[in-house]
Each structure stands twice: as C-alpha cells, then as structure tokens.
Design a protein around this motif. Structure first.
Motif, PDB file in Angstrom:
ATOM      1  N   ILE A 257       0.848  -1.172   0.000  1.00  0.00           N
ATOM      2  CA  ILE A 257       0.000   0.000   0.000  1.00  0.00           C
ATOM      3  C   ILE A 257       0.892   1.233   0.000  1.00  0.00           C
ATOM      4  N   GLY A 258       0.412   2.333  -0.570  1.00  0.00           N
ATOM      5  CA  GLY A 258       1.191   3.552  -0.586  1.00  0.00           C
ATOM      6  C   GLY A 258       2.056   3.616  -1.822  1.00  0.00           C
ATOM      7  N   ASN A 259       3.353   3.912  -1.613  1.00  0.00           N
ATOM      8  CA  ASN A 259       4.276   4.054  -2.741  1.00  0.00           C
ATOM      9  C   ASN A 259       4.896   2.741  -3.176  1.00  0.00           C
ATOM     10  N   LYS A 260       4.543   1.643  -2.512  1.00  0.00           N
ATOM     11  CA  LYS A 260       5.117   0.342  -2.864  1.00  0.00           C
ATOM     12  C   LYS A 260       4.460  -0.205  -4.121  1.00  0.00           C
ATOM     13  N   ASN A 261       5.173  -1.036  -4.852  1.00  0.00           N
ATOM     14  CA  ASN A 261       4.630  -1.687  -6.045  1.00  0.00           C
ATOM     15  C   ASN A 261       4.226  -3.113  -5.701  1.00  0.00           C
ATOM     16  N   LYS A 262       3.071  -3.508  -6.157  1.00  0.00           N
ATOM     17  CA  LYS A 262       2.655  -4.886  -5.880  1.00  0.00           C
ATOM     18  C   LYS A 262       3.467  -5.843  -6.741  1.00  0.00           C
ATOM     19  N   ARG A 263       3.780  -6.973  -6.187  1.00  0.00           N
ATOM     20  CA  ARG A 263       4.550  -7.967  -6.920  1.00  0.00           C
ATOM     21  C   ARG A 263       3.634  -8.739  -7.852  1.00  0.00           C
ATOM     22  N   LYS A 264       4.183  -9.125  -8.984  1.00  0.00           N
ATOM     23  CA  LYS A 264       3.389  -9.807  -9.999  1.00  0.00           C
ATOM     24  C   LYS A 264       3.859 -11.250 -10.160  1.00  0.00           C
ATOM     25  N   PRO A 265       3.001 -12.107 -10.655  1.00  0.00           N
ATOM     26  CA  PRO A 265       3.399 -13.515 -10.816  1.00  0.00           C
ATOM     27  C   PRO A 265       4.454 -13.674 -11.900  1.00  0.00           C
ATOM     28  N   LYS A 266       5.287 -14.676 -11.731  1.00  0.00           N
ATOM     29  CA  LYS A 266       6.291 -14.981 -12.745  1.00  0.00           C
ATOM     30  C   LYS A 266       5.630 -15.518 -14.008  1.00  0.00           C
ATOM     31  N   LYS A 267       6.180 -15.130 -15.158  1.00  0.00           N
ATOM     32  CA  LYS A 267       5.723 -15.724 -16.403  1.00  0.00           C
ATOM     33  C   LYS A 267       6.237 -17.154 -16.477  1.00  0.00           C
ATOM     34  N   TYR A 268       5.428 -18.036 -17.037  1.00  0.00           N
ATOM     35  CA  TYR A 268       5.837 -19.437 -17.136  1.00  0.00           C
ATOM     36  C   TYR A 268       7.087 -19.581 -18.000  1.00  0.00           C
ATOM     37  N   ASP A 269       7.126 -18.868 -19.115  1.00  0.00           N
ATOM     38  CA  ASP A 269       8.281 -18.935 -20.011  1.00  0.00           C
ATOM     39  C   ASP A 269       8.647 -17.514 -20.429  1.00  0.00           C
ATOM     40  N   ARG A 270       9.877 -17.111 -20.161  1.00  0.00           N
ATOM     41  CA  ARG A 270      10.351 -15.787 -20.557  1.00  0.00           C
ATOM     42  C   ARG A 270      11.415 -15.958 -21.638  1.00  0.00           C
ATOM     43  N   ARG A 271      11.039 -15.714 -22.889  1.00  0.00           N
ATOM     44  CA  ARG A 271      11.944 -15.967 -24.014  1.00  0.00           C
ATOM     45  C   ARG A 271      12.929 -14.837 -24.235  1.00  0.00           C
ATOM     46  N   THR A 272      12.598 -13.637 -23.776  1.00  0.00           N
ATOM     47  CA  THR A 272      13.465 -12.485 -23.999  1.00  0.00           C
ATOM     48  C   THR A 272      13.955 -11.933 -22.671  1.00  0.00           C
ATOM     49  N   THR A 273      15.264 -11.723 -22.579  1.00  0.00           N
ATOM     50  CA  THR A 273      15.873 -11.105 -21.405  1.00  0.00           C
ATOM     51  C   THR A 273      16.661  -9.878 -21.846  1.00  0.00           C
ATOM     52  N   THR A 274      17.105  -9.083 -20.892  1.00  0.00           N
ATOM     53  CA  THR A 274      17.843  -7.855 -21.206  1.00  0.00           C
ATOM     54  C   THR A 274      19.178  -7.827 -20.476  1.00  0.00           C
ATOM     55  N   ASP A 275      20.130  -7.129 -21.072  1.00  0.00           N
ATOM     56  CA  ASP A 275      21.468  -6.982 -20.492  1.00  0.00           C
ATOM     57  C   ASP A 275      21.950  -5.550 -20.687  1.00  0.00           C
ATOM     58  N   ILE A 276      22.786  -5.105 -19.762  1.00  0.00           N
ATOM     59  CA  ILE A 276      23.597  -3.908 -19.980  1.00  0.00           C
ATOM     60  C   ILE A 276      24.937  -4.376 -20.514  1.00  0.00           C
ATOM     61  N   VAL A 277      25.384  -3.793 -21.623  1.00  0.00           N
ATOM     62  CA  VAL A 277      26.630  -4.205 -22.270  1.00  0.00           C
ATOM     63  C   VAL A 277      27.697  -3.145 -22.000  1.00  0.00           C
ATOM     64  N   PHE A 278      28.847  -3.603 -21.513  1.00  0.00           N
ATOM     65  CA  PHE A 278      29.982  -2.707 -21.286  1.00  0.00           C
ATOM     66  C   PHE A 278      31.239  -3.394 -21.795  1.00  0.00           C
ATOM     67  N   ALA A 279      32.016  -2.679 -22.613  1.00  0.00           N
ATOM     68  CA  ALA A 279      33.244  -3.254 -23.171  1.00  0.00           C
ATOM     69  C   ALA A 279      34.329  -2.187 -23.225  1.00  0.00           C
ATOM     70  N   PHE A 280      35.577  -2.637 -23.138  1.00  0.00           N
ATOM     71  CA  PHE A 280      36.712  -1.716 -23.285  1.00  0.00           C
ATOM     72  C   PHE A 280      37.927  -2.527 -23.721  1.00  0.00           C
ATOM     73  N   GLY A 281      38.928  -1.829 -24.250  1.00  0.00           N
ATOM     74  CA  GLY A 281      40.137  -2.531 -24.675  1.00  0.00           C
ATOM     75  C   GLY A 281      40.987  -1.687 -25.597  1.00  0.00           C
ATOM     76  N   PHE A 282      41.771  -2.364 -26.428  1.00  0.00           N
ATOM     77  CA  PHE A 282      42.704  -1.703 -27.340  1.00  0.00           C
ATOM     78  C   PHE A 282      42.006  -1.330 -28.644  1.00  0.00           C
ATOM     79  N   ASN A 283      42.469  -0.223 -29.226  1.00  0.00           N
ATOM     80  CA  ASN A 283      41.888   0.259 -30.476  1.00  0.00           C
ATOM     81  C   ASN A 283      43.015   0.705 -31.407  1.00  0.00           C
ATOM     82  N   ASN A 284      42.821   0.512 -32.713  1.00  0.00           N
ATOM     83  CA  ASN A 284      43.811   0.984 -33.681  1.00  0.00           C
ATOM     84  C   ASN A 284      43.143   1.048 -35.050  1.00  0.00           C
TER      85      ASN A 284
END
Length: 364
Positions: free
Chosen positions: A140-167
């Motif tokens: 109640i209030g500013n909290k978010n209600k939790r939702k049920p898990k999907k049976y199958d989640r085919r798509t996920t998300t990532d944050i991509v970070f890379a670094f290294g040598f360049n030429n």
C-alpha cells in the motif's frame, strides 16, 4: 502567600492547562486526518484485490496448461490443479478483504496511530502465498505490488559494457607500421541489449540485439597530428613539441549477434528458465549506425604556457558506420572483437579501418 500571588499562580495553571488541551486537540485532529487517509487508502485497495488475484490465477492456469501441453501431467491432473488454484485464490480474496476490514475497524475506533504499534508504518500487509509467484505481499502507498512470474520468458535484457585496445588497419601497411600507438589507443562501448530465444524447445540459439555508444580513440605517434587539406586527411608534424595528440570518434550503433552455446534448463512447478551462467557462449554478427562526433585533442607548450586544443569536427569522418563483430564468453565475461568495414575517413586515397580488441561484460 498573599492574594495577588495566589491569583497569579491560578492564572498560570489555567493558562498551562489551556495550552496543553489545545496541543492535545491539535494532535488528535492531525491523527484523525492521518487515520482517515489510511482508511481511504485501504478502501481503495479492496477494489483491486479481486483483479490482482484473478491475474495470479490466470498465470497459474497458463503454467498448468503449458505443463499439460508438454506432456508432464495428464488432463485429469491438470483439472485438479486448476480447481486447487481457483480455491486458493478465492480464499486469498476472502482473507485479504478480512484483514483490510479489521484494519479499517481498528483505525475508525481509535485516534492513535496503530500502524506504528503493529510495526507496519509503511502499511505493508503480509499474507501467506506462493513464493514462486511472489504474490505473498500486498503493498500500500508508494510500494509496487509484486506480480506472478511468467511461465516462459523468451526475452531477457542486459547492460553491455566493453573496453580494450583500439587501432586502425591501413591499406598496404601492417599493424606494426601503424602511426597510432598500441598502448595509448583504446575504445569503450556502453549499451543495452535484448536476447531472445529463437526456438521453442531449445535455448542453444539466441538472437542478441540492441543499441550501443562506441568511443574509439587513436593516440598519434611521432609528434604528428591530423590535418584536413581541402578534404585530404593527412598526418603532419606539429610545429611544436606535442605532449599528447589523440583523435576520437563517437558512434551510435545498433548491433545484432547470433549467439549460440549450451545452457541449463531450470524447471519449477509454475515456470521454467534457461541459464547460461558459467556456460560457453559465442556471438557472431555486426552493427550499423551513425557517427555522432569526432574530436582531435592536442596538448603542448607555447611560450612556456600549457595549451589544450580541442578541435571538433572537420575531419571527413564517415557518417555511416557499419562493421562486423564477435565474442567468445564464459558466463558474463567475453573476449570481444569489432572491425569497421567503413573507412575511418571518407573519400581518401588510402583507407583506414578502425579495429578494436578487448573485454566485454553482459550484465543481467
């Protein structure tokens, strides 16, 4: 004590009593207003409970149907499970409404703040539930209600970070003859990616796509710097002693990779997931996008004064950027290579193509 003194004492006592009563009245009024607001919030919550429980029931039935389609349970077992789920949700509605009605009655009957006494100042009401669905709390209030898990989640998300040598690979020259320093030249990439399982019953093949910002930097050797002479980009010797000469491009690109490799299937009663944690992954693909900036940075001394000169644009950089890239990963850490098929500078006699080698992190 004379008469005047007694009168003064009585006046002080009366004044103190009046102030105290006023403060108590003010506190009571504030608390009543607070309780009224909480009661209104609780009443509004009652109308949402049935909808929420129906959502949970819908998710459970979807999971049961999927198990039936997969041949893991019989039709009779599926029917029994659906009846049990419906009965549980009906009882949940009854119990949750009773909890709220009792809370409202408590607040209406008292002027004090019972929420603090019950250790639920944030008005979090907890009821028993299915942990796998995460529906054991009402917020109640500013909290978010939790939702049920999907049976199958085919798509996920990532944050991509890379670094290294360049030429840059220059036409007709080896990397050893590059006019750019190996150690001082580098790249950084930061982006967001979606990963989708291609087939229904296997996670071996995945499509990874998203967007990234790439910063490619070249550290120029031998006191040289880049000069634009009527559209011809050349390296020339700087008239003073250069402390630093660097050239950087900034690109916005949209990578797409076909990722493949083994994964572990995690099966629960009401959902399943594929995990590539500590699994070997290979991604092959490419990217296309736009150059959104270029800059040459020079540091030198002139008349014993330190000068930092930043020259933006004007280097005939290719506006359209495209290339090939790939990675080999174990878990979330990968060896990463990318190569621009477009020349760094457009319309030149000799092409230079940017190449990067480094480490890539895909963070869920």
């Amino acid at each position: 004590m004379n008469t005047i003194t007694r009168i003064a004492v009585h006046l002080v006592i009366l004044l103190t009593f009046a102030i105290t009563q006023g403060q108590e009245t003010k506190v009571d009024s504030t608390q009543k207003a607070s309780n009224s607001l909480k009661i209104e919030t609780l009443k509004n919550l009652k109308s949402k409970i049935e909808t929420e429980e129906r959502e949970f029931l819908k998710a459970e039935i979807e999971a049961i149907n999927q198990r039936l389609d997969d041949g893991k349970i019989t039709a009779a077992e599926a029917e029994d499970l659906k009846k049990e789920a419906a009965k549980k949700r009906a009882l949940n509605i009854e119990n949750r409404l009773a909890i709220i009605d009792n809370k409202i009655a408590l607040l209406e009957r008292n002027n004090t703040d019972y929420s603090n006494n019950d250790n639920d100042g944030s008005y979090v009401i907890s009821i028993g539930g299915n942990n796998e669905y995460g529906d054991e709390f009402i917020f109640i209030g500013n909290k978010n209600k939790r939702k049920p898990k999907k049976y199958d989640r085919r798509t996920t998300t990532d944050i991509v970070f890379a670094f290294g040598f360049n030429n840059a690979l220059i036409e007709g020259e080896s990397i050893d003859d590059s006019p750019y320093k190996i150690g001082g030249s580098g790249f950084v990439e930061l982006g967001y990616a979606w990963k989708t399982r291609i087939f229904d019953n296997t996670n071996f093949w995945r499509l990874k796509y998203g967007f990234s910002f790439q910063w490619n930097k070249l550290d120029i050797k031998d006191n040289n710097y880049l000069v634009n002479t009527d559209g011809d980009i050349t390296l020339e010797e700087f008239p003073l002693d250069l402390k630093k000469a660097k050239f950087r491009t900034t690109n916005l690109v949209f990578p797409v990779h076909l990722e493949f490799g083994p994964s572990k299937k995690i099966e629960k009663e009401n959902y399943f997931r594929y995990s590539t944690y500590k699994k070997l992954k290979v991604g092959l693909g490419g990217y296309a996008g736009l150059n959104i900036g270029s800059m040459q940075k020079l540091k030198y001394k002139e008349d014993d004064k330190r000068v930092k000169d930043k020259q933006r644009g004007g280097y005939e950089v290719s506006e359209f950027v495209y290339g090939v890239s790939g990675y080999v990963a174990l878990g979330g850490v990968a060896l990463y290579v990318k190569y621009d098929l477009n020349p760094l500078f457009k319309d030149q006699v000799i092409d230079q193509n940017n190449i990067s080698v480094g480490v890539r992190f895909d963070m869920d």
